[in-house]
Write an enzyme that holds these catalytic residues in place. Structure first.
Site, PDB file in Angstrom:
ATOM      1  N   LYS A   1      -6.926  -4.805  -3.428  1.00  0.00           N
ATOM      2  CA  LYS A   1      -7.735  -5.347  -2.326  1.00  0.00           C
ATOM      3  C   LYS A   1      -8.706  -4.288  -1.842  1.00  0.00           C
ATOM      4  O   LYS A   1      -8.491  -3.103  -2.092  1.00  0.00           O
ATOM      5  CB  LYS A   1      -6.832  -5.788  -1.173  1.00  0.00           C
ATOM      6  CG  LYS A   1      -6.055  -4.622  -0.535  1.00  0.00           C
ATOM      7  CD  LYS A   1      -5.173  -5.100   0.592  1.00  0.00           C
ATOM      8  CE  LYS A   1      -4.318  -3.997   1.187  1.00  0.00           C
ATOM      9  NZ  LYS A   1      -5.055  -2.965   1.923  1.00  0.00           N
TER      10      LYS A   1
ATOM     11  N   ASP B   1       0.781  -1.249   0.000  1.00  0.00           N
ATOM     12  CA  ASP B   1       0.000   0.000   0.000  1.00  0.00           C
ATOM     13  C   ASP B   1       0.814   1.301   0.000  1.00  0.00           C
ATOM     14  O   ASP B   1       0.474   2.243   0.747  1.00  0.00           O
ATOM     15  CB  ASP B   1      -0.974   0.026   1.196  1.00  0.00           C
ATOM     16  CG  ASP B   1      -2.014  -1.084   1.155  1.00  0.00           C
ATOM     17  OD1 ASP B   1      -1.887  -1.974   0.287  1.00  0.00           O
ATOM     18  OD2 ASP B   1      -2.939  -1.072   1.978  1.00  0.00           O
TER      19      ASP B   1
ATOM     20  N   CYS C   1      -1.958  -2.516   7.708  1.00  0.00           N
ATOM     21  CA  CYS C   1      -1.869  -3.426   6.562  1.00  0.00           C
ATOM     22  C   CYS C   1      -0.546  -4.175   6.487  1.00  0.00           C
ATOM     23  O   CYS C   1      -0.513  -5.317   6.030  1.00  0.00           O
ATOM     24  CB  CYS C   1      -2.174  -2.658   5.274  1.00  0.00           C
ATOM     25  SG  CYS C   1      -3.897  -2.104   5.232  1.00  0.00           S
TER      26      CYS C   1
END
Ligand SMILES: [Zn+2]
Length: 195
Positions: free
Chosen positions: A101, A9, A143
Site C-alpha cells: 500500500k 506493517d 496503520c
C-alpha cells in the site's frame, strides 16, 4: 467460516533503528512469530501488509523534509529498499497473502492496498470466507487503527492483539485502542488466541 491474522506493517523502517522506528517494534515481530509457531492451527489465512512508497516523491504529501509526525513523515518504506522489508524476526514464510500500500500516496489502512494480483484485503477475506480477523502490527495509533476500523466497517469480527502492537506515542495508542473498542473490536492478547 474462517479466521485470519492481519499483520500490519512489521517492516524495518517501523522498528528500532529504522527511519520511523517505534519502541517495541522488534518485539512485535518476534511475538507474532512465536504466536504462529506455538499455535500453528490458529489461522486459516495469514495476511501481511507493507507500506510501499515511491522513491524520490513526497507520495501525495505524506513525506516531508520537516515532518510533523501527525500528517507528514520522514522518508520511510521506499519500495525495494531494506527499510521496506519485513523485520527479520517476523516469520515471513508463514504469510499467505502479501499486501502493498501507499504507492505514491498516503495509505494508513492495509485495506487500501492490494496483493500482487490486484486483490484487496476485502476481496481476499471474502474469497476465503473469513469472518474473524485478528489484527497485530505497527503502528497502533496509525496503520493498525485505520486497518482495524476498515475491517469492522467490512463486517469482520475484529480482535486487536494488544500485546502484539506497538505505537508511535503512548497517549494516541491508548486513544486508538479505546476508539477501536468503542467501534466494536475486542481487545485481546495472543494468549486468548484459540489453537
Ligand atoms: Zn507511509
Amino acid at each position: 467460516m474462517a479466521r485470519a491474522l492481519l499483520i500490519v506493517d512489521v517492516q524495518n523502517d517501523f522498528t528500532e533503528g529504522g527511519s520511523l522506528g517505534v519502541d517495541g517494534g522488534a518485539a512485535v515481530a518476534a511475538g507474532i512469530t512465536k504466536l504462529l509457531e506455538s499455535k500453528p492451527g490458529a489461522y486459516d489465512l495469514v495476511i501481511a501488509s507493507r507500506d510501499w512508497h515511491d522513491p524520490d516523491s513526497d507520495n501525495g504529501g505524506h513525506i516531508a523534509a520537516d515532518p510533523d509526525y501527525v500528517n507528514t513523515w520522514p522518508v520511510h518504506c521506499v519500495s525495494g529498499t531494506e527499510g521496506a522489508e519485513y523485520h527479520p524476526a517476523l516469520a515471513s514464510d508463514r504469510i499467505d497473502v502479501h499486501i502493498k500500500k501507499g504507492q505514491g500516496k498516503p495509505a494508513y489502512s492495509a485495506f487500501e492496498g492490494a496483493d500482487d494480483f490486484g486483490k484487496t484485503i476485502g476481496e481476499v477475506l471474502q474469497a476465503h470466507g473469513v469472518d474473524e480477523l485478528d489484527v497485530a502490527g505497527i503502528a497502533t495509533d496509525y496503520c493498525v487503527r485505520a486497518s482495524a476500523l476498515d475491517a469492522l466497517h467490512d463486517g469482520e469480527r475484529v480482535r486487536v492483539l494488544t500485546d502484539l502492537v506497538a505505537g508511535v506515542a503512548d497517549a494516541t495508542s491508548r486513544a486508538a485502542l479505546d476508539e477501536l473498542k468503542a467501534a466494536g473490536a475486542v481487545l485481546a492478547t495472543s494468549a486468548d488466541v484459540e489453537e
